[in-house]
Structures are given as structure tokens and as C-alpha cells.
Design a protein around this motif. Structure first.
Motif, PDB file in Angstrom:
ATOM      1  N   ASP A   1      -4.171   4.261   0.724  1.00  0.00           N
ATOM      2  CA  ASP A   1      -3.931   4.069   2.149  1.00  0.00           C
ATOM      3  C   ASP A   1      -4.503   2.726   2.612  1.00  0.00           C
TER       4      ASP A   1
ATOM      5  N   GLU B   1       4.015  -0.713   4.108  1.00  0.00           N
ATOM      6  CA  GLU B   1       2.600  -0.782   4.496  1.00  0.00           C
ATOM      7  C   GLU B   1       1.900  -1.807   3.618  1.00  0.00           C
TER       8      GLU B   1
ATOM      9  N   CYS C   1       0.842  -1.197   0.000  1.00  0.00           N
ATOM     10  CA  CYS C   1       0.000   0.000   0.000  1.00  0.00           C
ATOM     11  C   CYS C   1       0.875   1.245   0.000  1.00  0.00           C
ATOM     12  N   ARG C   2       0.211   2.406  -0.021  1.00  0.00           N
ATOM     13  CA  ARG C   2       0.947   3.671   0.007  1.00  0.00           C
ATOM     14  C   ARG C   2       1.752   3.775   1.311  1.00  0.00           C
TER      15      ARG C   2
END
Lengths: 398, 445
Positions: free
Chosen positions: B308, B253, B248-249
Motif C-alpha cells: 500500500d 497507485e 504500488c498495490r
């Protein structure tokens, strides 16, 4: 003859899944009388989980089901139907404990939640096991093991720093939660022996796994440090390393001096002073790695494991299912016992998780066929006649 | 409200070390048991662990300041006894005679040498419950083998079932210690029920190896029936696809996604804007998706990479696709779900420790009828010496002073000096920690 420690404790198991099945199996293994309620026709969801005996899907041949349901009885009951509800209430009067793995709103949805069942039997202990628990904003979120393990924080710490986080083997979070749920259930039973009061235990699979974060959570709470996956030291120590016939984990942990490990592996260059301290072994990691490869290449993993243990070194080896099945240590402790139903005939099952000096594990019966004990329970225990049973069957209740 | 703590009135003697059994005993303390930790001044055990010192400072009382120690020993009392000195075993035996449960994790040879074997303890107290935790159990050809969780996890089979590209991986984090701890709590509760019903104690011979093998039992059974030795799938799944961990961003993450059926697949395709995949027969069933999972994973990663992790989870969960954030400890403290359930329990430390109030992981369940909670921090070294020796055992002040002179008991470590932790920035460079937040206290609230 002495019985088992949990003899006479009566348990109803509702809803499928590995966590609640393992919880109820542990209780059954030590003597509790567990009746598993399965949906007529399809049965426990686990019956559709592979791998299967002979690799062909079949409701009576799911290996996870066979493993997680030994020592239980099975009846079919459509608990959503009005007649099913009435029968469930009667069974709740009989039981000391209900173990269930339905989603949080499911049983309440047709009036069979904890409040309803406990009004039938105020001393009832009900243990509900779900991915995120009975309350909180994620309670209805969908999950399987890889989701609960991620949310628990444990997955972030599992594997190597330079790769993606990796989930543990074979749905570990569900075994972890099942074991903790069994402990909590027995605490409630123990308490009930003094107070005669029941209670509702709300088990979160995610939180059961989050309890493993002893270092990571305190690191953050005490100094704001975020622990991650291990960075390989590239020295080969405490890492999975290849040997002649598989993988081993040479370790410098424990109380033995480094020389003992060097002597065992028989690589002359490892005697160099630069490797004699932990700092030196890290500083010259890649060099040590190559020397370890050279030394390990001569060893079979089991020979190395025993030779290191005899020298009080703490080397590990990677064992697969075949090794565990043949393992002389597990066999000498009676870990394997024969199952006796059609499919399992002659096949030895892994059994006793922990040995008690009296009243310990016993393989009383193999995992039940779907509805195998309908007659025994409906006629023998609840007093229904043969005709009533065929009526229930025709209505699809059982 | 004492009847809401099921173990109130029960006395547990905890002579165990390190992680597994101390943690199990701490959970008994949460349920109201009086747990007396017996420790020696010259063996600092987890008091010496550097993973969590307040602001990374050992301070003068360094042996009272490890967050790891407090997590594993919360709510206990501490009696110091150096079992190798003089007649130190005598007070231990007297204490056991006035206790209900003993927990130890010596190797069989050492436990016999200290007279901590079941036949000996039974002579001290007829209905004692003894839990002996070892790597491989008290019987069998491997019974004297030493063990640590770091290598046991591979020996008991979990390593073979996890893998990156087929090479066995390490779980780490002392996994085996924890599953042994949960099994210990289960076995102890069963033993207590047995004792309440029959008046008889018993001996629990807990082999961590055997617990580990039980946790991969379905794999062993697959071998027994089908001859399969292992199936290391990594983050993939035998019958569900796609199933994995996606970037993820941000820095390191991740989210995990598990698609369990075709309906969830269709929904996922819609959510990530790939409706053409949903229609394609190439991906219509789990088997064909499994065949092409590299390709499917690329599509999913393309979508997750710029987003996110929490936003991804909430988006996918809102349409019914199983998805979870790979939480870091910092995420857990501010997570609304963990908060709503009160998973972290605050504990006040004594003023002289300089620790203040800290949040701790509690337990995996809540109950309508039990008031289990963390009863207090871990004990300061030897704080219960007077209580145990004078009040419980009735020793004279002179006897206690003699034990102190002989170095059997004490209030501070012997032969160990203050640890010197590396600065966090350096730990980060070495890869010991992933990151740190200087403003962590504000973030914790």
C-alpha cells in the motif's frame, strides 16, 4: 532618481534550498537589502548542487546558486554557536524580515525560533518555508521536489494516462513555493506598516503546489470524480507533435474556425467534413494524427509558431534553453542582464520576472562569494573591529 | 479583528477572465480585500465549466453551480457590465475612480480599446495600481500574440525539461496560469507597499511567458555558461539516484522516492530487504547507481508493487528515506496532515444554489498574525449590481433600470444554455476521469 519598490526593506536569509533562496531573491530583485547567512566553510547547501559552470563541482560555480542569489550579500555565521546566537539576535534587531528554510525544529533547537527572534524585535516578520509546514504529522518527513510534488496531488495529474506520473521540470515546486512565500511575506510587511506587529508565516511547499488542483479537488468535492492524467486523444491536437526541426503543439483552442488551421497546414485531406467538428476530430483521431504529421513535416517550429499567431491560432512550440536565451521577445523586454562577478563576467542572466512601470527589477550585484560581505556587515554595520573579526574567525564563528 | 486582515478596506476591480488572474484576485479576497468581479452576461467564463457540478447536475441555476468557478472566484462580489454595449464603460470608469487596484487580462489592443491602459486609468485615479496580464507582455514583437496555458508551458521551456524517454511531455493543468497567479500576488503586494510609502500607484506588465522563463532560469543559465540546451531527465535526477516514481498495490497507485546520499541508499536497501545491494561496490555511489538505475528501479518496484502506498511512505520515512504518496484528490481529503493543517476550508453556499457546504483548497501558508480565510463562495451573477451602481456610484434607480433595459447589466446568462455533462460512467470510459466514488459525500465526512 526613483528607487525600487522594496528599497529599505531589510531581510535576513537563513538556511539553504531553492525555495527560500528564490523567495529572498525575488525580494532582493525589487530593492530589498538581503543578507544571506551561510555556514562557515561549507556555505549554502545549494553551492553543492549542479550543474556547475564548466561542469566541475566548485562552491562558487553552482549554476542554481548563481541564479537564485543575485542581488544578495553573503556573510558566514555559525548560528548554532553561543556567539553566533548573539550575533543572530543583533541581526534580527536590524531586520524587518527573516526568510528561512531550515527543518521545523532546527532553529528552536538552539533557542533561535520565531518566539526568541521576535522578542528581540516585535515587528519582525519571519517566513519559514519547509516541505510540509511547521505543524502536522508529516512536518519532519524528508522531502525533495519529487516528494512534495507527489504529495501535492499535482504529480498524479502530470503526464499521460498510460504512463507513470511525471514530475515537472527543474524543481518547480520550490519555485512555486518561493513565489507564494514572497507574496505572503510582503502581505505581512504591508500589514506591519499599519500595525507595527510582526508575525510568523508557515509556508508548506506541498500546499503551495496543491493550490494548482482547482479542477481535480472541486471535481471530487462536488461529484466524487477522480481526475487523472490526460488520455491522449490520438488526434495530434493539443499534443506534442514532431515537425521538421523539433516539436510543436497544434491546437484547435481559441476563437478561430477550424478552416484557418487547415489552411495554414495546407493538407488537402484535412478539409474533409468529418474533421470539421470537435466531435468529428476526436472520432477520427488517428486519421487526423497521420494528416497532421504530413502537414507538420514541412514546417520549422518557429515559422509555424509565428504563422499561426498571425492568424490568431494558438499553436505552441517546444522551446529549449537555447531558444529562450536567444528569444527576440525576451531580449526586447530586457529579460537578460549582465552579471559582473568573476565567474559570471559577461554572461547574461535571466532576470525580471514581472515588469513594474516604476521601481522595477534591477541587477545590482551578482550572486555573492561565500562570506564576501563579512567585513562590510560585521565592521560596517555591526561595528566590530578588525581584531574582533579575526577572533571570531579563529573561533570558527564566521 | 480587522487589523488581522491586511487588505481590509481595499477595493479591487477584477475584469479578468478564465484562471490565472481571477485566482490571484481571489487570494486578495482571502486577505480581506473587497474584490468586485466585472463580468458580462453573454460571457459565462468558468461559470460554464463542467469539471465540477454538484452530483454532475447543472440544475436550473447552472451558471451558479460550477465548483471550478467558485474556487477561482471565492469571496468576490459580481457586477455585470457588457462593455461592448452603450455607455457601459462609464460606470466602469466611475468604479475605477473609487478603487485601489484594477486587474485585467485583455490583449494590449483590446485593453487600449476599452480605455483600460495605465495612462487612461491614471487620469481616473492618480494612485491606481493596474495589473495587466498577457501571454507575452505589452512590449516586444510578440506582444499581440494570443496565448493559452496549454501551449505556453511548452513555449516557455518547461516542456523541454520534462520528458518520457527524451520526448517532451505536457504538464497540463494550466500550469502557466498558476505561476502567473502567484507572481501577480507578489507584484501586487510590492505595489501596495510602494503606494503606502510614496502615495504613488504603478502599472504591472505581467507576461506569463516571462514568468515561465524565470521558473526555468537555471536551465537557461546552464545554456549561457555551458552551452547545454536541455536535459530532460523525466523522474530521474542529475545527481541523486535512485530517484523516481514507483507502482504500488491498486489501480494507478504510486509513490515517489528520492535517495539523496549514500546513507539514504544503505537505509533504503535495508528497508526493501536487499542488503546485498548495499554492500555491493556496483551501487556504492550516485554515479554508478545512475548508470544502473533501470536495474535498481526494478528491485524497488518489485518491493513497492505489492504494498500500500501509505504504508510504503510511512515505512521509508520512519527510517529517514524521502518518500511521498502520489496523492489523488480523494486521498488529500482524508489525509491526516492536510486535515491537521486545516488546508481545506468549508464554505456555505446559498440555499437556492443547492450546493450546500463544500470544502475548498485554501492557500499554501498559515500565519500567526493574519486571519486569511475564504470569505464566502463565488458570487451569483450580478448580485452586486445594486450595491455598486447605487451605493458606491450613486446612480438613480431610473439609471439602473435603464442599464438593465439596454442589456448592459443583468442577473442571468444571455445566449448560453444549460450545459449537458456526460454521466460519470461514460466520462470514465472516455478517459476524462480516472474513477469516481458514488459514496464520496460519506467519504468527505
Amino acid at each position: 532618481m526613483l528607487g525600487q519598490v522594496l528599497d529599505g526593506i531589510k531581510i535576513l536569509e537563513l538556511g539553504g534550498g531553492k525555495a527560500s533562496s528564490f523567495c529572498a531573491r525575488l525580494l532582493a530583485d525589487y530593492g530589498a537589502d538581503v543578507i544571506k547567512l551561510e555556514a562557515p566553510g561549507s556555505g549554502d547547501v545549494l553551492r553543492r548542487h549542479g550543474p556547475f559552470v564548466g561542469n566541475t563541482p566548485h562552491a562558487e560555480k553552482s549554476i542554481p546558486f548563481l541564479y537564485l542569489n543575485t542581488n544578495k550579500r553573503s556573510i558566514t555565521l555559525d548560528i548554532v554557536s553561543p556567539t553566533g546566537c548573539l550575533i543572530l539576535k543583533r541581526l534580527a534587531q536590524w531586520a524587518n524580515v527573516v526568510v528561512e528554510g531550515h527543518s521545523p525544529s532546527h532553529l528552536k533547537g538552539f533557542g533561535m525560533g520565531y518566539e526568541a527572534l521576535s522578542s528581540e524585535n516585535p515587528s519582525l516578520v519571519m517566513t519559514s518555508i519547509t516541505p510540509f509546514g511547521q505543524m502536522g504529522p508529516y512536518r519532519d518527513y524528508k522531502a525533495s521536489d519529487i516528494v512534495t510534488t507527489a504529495m501535492s496531488g499535482l504529480m498524479y495529474l502530470s503526464g499521460d494516462a498510460d504512463k507513470e506520473p511525471i514530475r515537472n521540470a527543474l524543481d518547480q515546486s520550490l519555485y512555486v513555493a518561493g513565489t507564494q512565500a514572497a507574496g505572503a511575506t510582503l502581505a505581512a510587511v504591508y500589514q506591519g506598516m499599519a500595525t507595527s506587529k510582526g508575525q510568523h508565516i508557515d509556508v508548506s511547499i506541498t500546499e503551495c503546489m496543491a493550490l494548482h488542483l482547482v479542477q481535480a479537488v472541486s471535481s471530487y468535492a462536488y461529484m466524487g470524480a477522480v481526475r487523472g492524467r490526460r488520455s491522449p486523444m490520438n488526434s495530434g491536437l493539443d499534443e506534442v507533435m514532431p515537425c521538421a526541426d523539433g516539436y510543436v503543439l497544434p491546437s484547435a483552442q481559441g476563437s478561430q474556425p477550424w478552416e484557418v488551421a487547415v489552411e495554414l497546414l495546407g493538407v488537402e485531406e484535412m478539409k474533409a467534413p468529418k474533421f470539421s467538428t470537435a466531435e468529428g476530430r476526436i472520432a477520427h483521431g488517428p486519421e487526423l494524427y497521420d494528416l497532421l504529421i504530413k502537414g507538420l513535416w514541412k514546417w520549422n517550429r518557429k515559422d509555424l509558431f509565428h504563422a499561426s499567431a498571425e492568424r490568431r491560432l494558438l499553436f505552441g512550440m517546444v522551446q529549449d534553453a537555447g531558444d529562450l536565451f536567444e528569444c527576440p521577445q525576451l531580449r526586447s523586454r530586457g529579460f537578460y542582464t549582465k552579471g559582473t562577478n568573476l565567474e559570471a563576467d559577461g554572461v547574461e542572466f535571466p532576470g525580471e520576472i514581472v515588469r513594474l512601470s516604476e521601481g522595477s527589477y534591477r541587477m545590482q550585484r551578482p550572486a555573492p562569494l561565500l562570506g564576501q560581505h563579512n567585513e562590510e556587515v560585521y565592521c560596517g554595520m555591526l561595528g566590530y573591529g578588525k581584531e574582533e573579526m579575526s577572533l571570531l574567525r579563529r573561533w570558527g564563528v564566521i | 479583528m480587522s487589523d488581522a486582515l491586511p487588505l481590509k478596506g481595499l477595493r479591487v476591480v477584477d475584469v479578468s477572465r478564465v484562471y490565472a488572474m481571477p485566482y490571484a484576485a481571489a487570494h486578495l479576497a482571502d486577505m480581506g480585500a473587497e474584490v468586485i468581479r466585472v463580468e458580462a452576461c453573454h460571457i459565462p467564463d468558468t461559470r460554464l465549466q463542467l469539471f465540477a457540478l454538484p452530483d454532475n447536475q447543472p440544475g436550473e441555476l447552472w451558471w451558479e453551480r460550477s465548483g471550478t468557478f467558485h474556487t477561482l472566484n471565492r469571496g468576490k462580489r459580481s457586477l455585470t457590465l457588457d462593455l461592448t454595449k452603450g455607455d457601459a464603460l462609464e460606470p466602469l470608469k466611475q468604479l475605477i475612480a473609487k478603487s485601489d487596484v484594477v486587474i485585467e487580462n485583455y490583449t494590449p489592443r483590446v485593453s487600449r480599446r476599452f480605455g483600460l491602459d495605465y495612462p487612461s486609468l491614471k487620469k481616473l485615479k492618480e494612485d491606481i495600481i493596474l495589473l495587466s496580464n498577457t501571454g507575452y507582455g505589452h512590449s516586444g514583437p510578440w506582444s499581440e500574440y494570443g496565448a493559452v496555458a496549454a501551449t505556453l508551458e511548452s513555449v516557455h521551456g518547461t516542456g523541454a525539461f520534462m520528458a518520457y524517454d527524451g520526448v517532451p511531455a505536457k504538464i497540463g493543468n494550466s500550469y502557466t496560469d498558476f505561476i502567473a497567479a502567484w507572481t501577480a500576488v507578489f507584484a501586487l503586494m510590492a505595489a501596495l507597499i510602494h503606494r503606502r510609502r510614496t502615495g504613488r500607484g504603478l502599472w504591472i506588465d505581467l507576461a506569463m511567458y516571462q514568468v515561465g522563463a524565470s521558473f526555468v532560469g537555471e536551465g537557461i543559465l546552464d545554456h549561457a555558461f555551458n552551452g547545454r540546451r536541455q536535459r530532460p531527465l523525466g523522474n530521474r535526477h542529475l545527481s541523486w539516484s535512485p530517484h523516481g516514481c514507483y507502482p504500488c498495490r491498486g489501480d494507478d497507485e504510486w509513490v515517489t522516492i528520492a535517495v539523496r546520499d549514500d546513507q539514504e541508499w544503505q537505509t533504503l536497501c535495508g528497508a526493501i530487504g536487499k542488503l546485498e545491494l548495499a554492500k555491493s561496490p556496483k551501487y556504492a555511489d550516485p554515479a554508478s547507481r545512475y548508470e544502473r538505475q533501470d536495474e535498481v528501479d526494478r528491485w524497488i518496484s518489485e518491493w513497492t508493487r505489492t504494498r500500500d502506498k501509505h504504508e510504503i511512505m510511512n515505512t521509508l520515512q520512519s527510517v529517514g528515506v524521502p518518500c511521498g504518496v502520489v496523492m489523488k484528490a480523494r486521498d488529500m481529503f482524508k489525509d491526516t496532515h492536510y486535515k491537521a493543517r486545516g488546508f481545506f476550508e468549508g464554505v456555505h453556499h446559498s440555499p437556492d444554489s443547492g450546493i450546500g457546504e463544500k470544502p475548498y483548497i485554501s492557500r499554501g501558508w498559515r500565519s500567526s498574525g493574519m486571519e486569511s480565510r475564504i470569505q464566502g463562495p463565488g458570487p451569483s451573477l450580478g448580485e452586486a449590481n445594486e450595491y455598486v451602481l447605487r451605493d458606491i456610484l450613486g446612480l438613480s434607480a431610473g439609471d439602473v433600470a435603464r442599464l438593465e433595459r439596454e442589456g448592459v447589466i443583468g442577473r442571468s446568462p444571455v445566449g448560453a444554455s444549460s450545459p449537458r455533462p456526460l454521466p460519470l460512467e461514460q466520462q470514465k470510459l472516455l478517459g476524462w476521469i480516472q474513477d469516481y466514488d458514488v459514496d464520496y459525500k460519506e467519504r468527505l465526512g
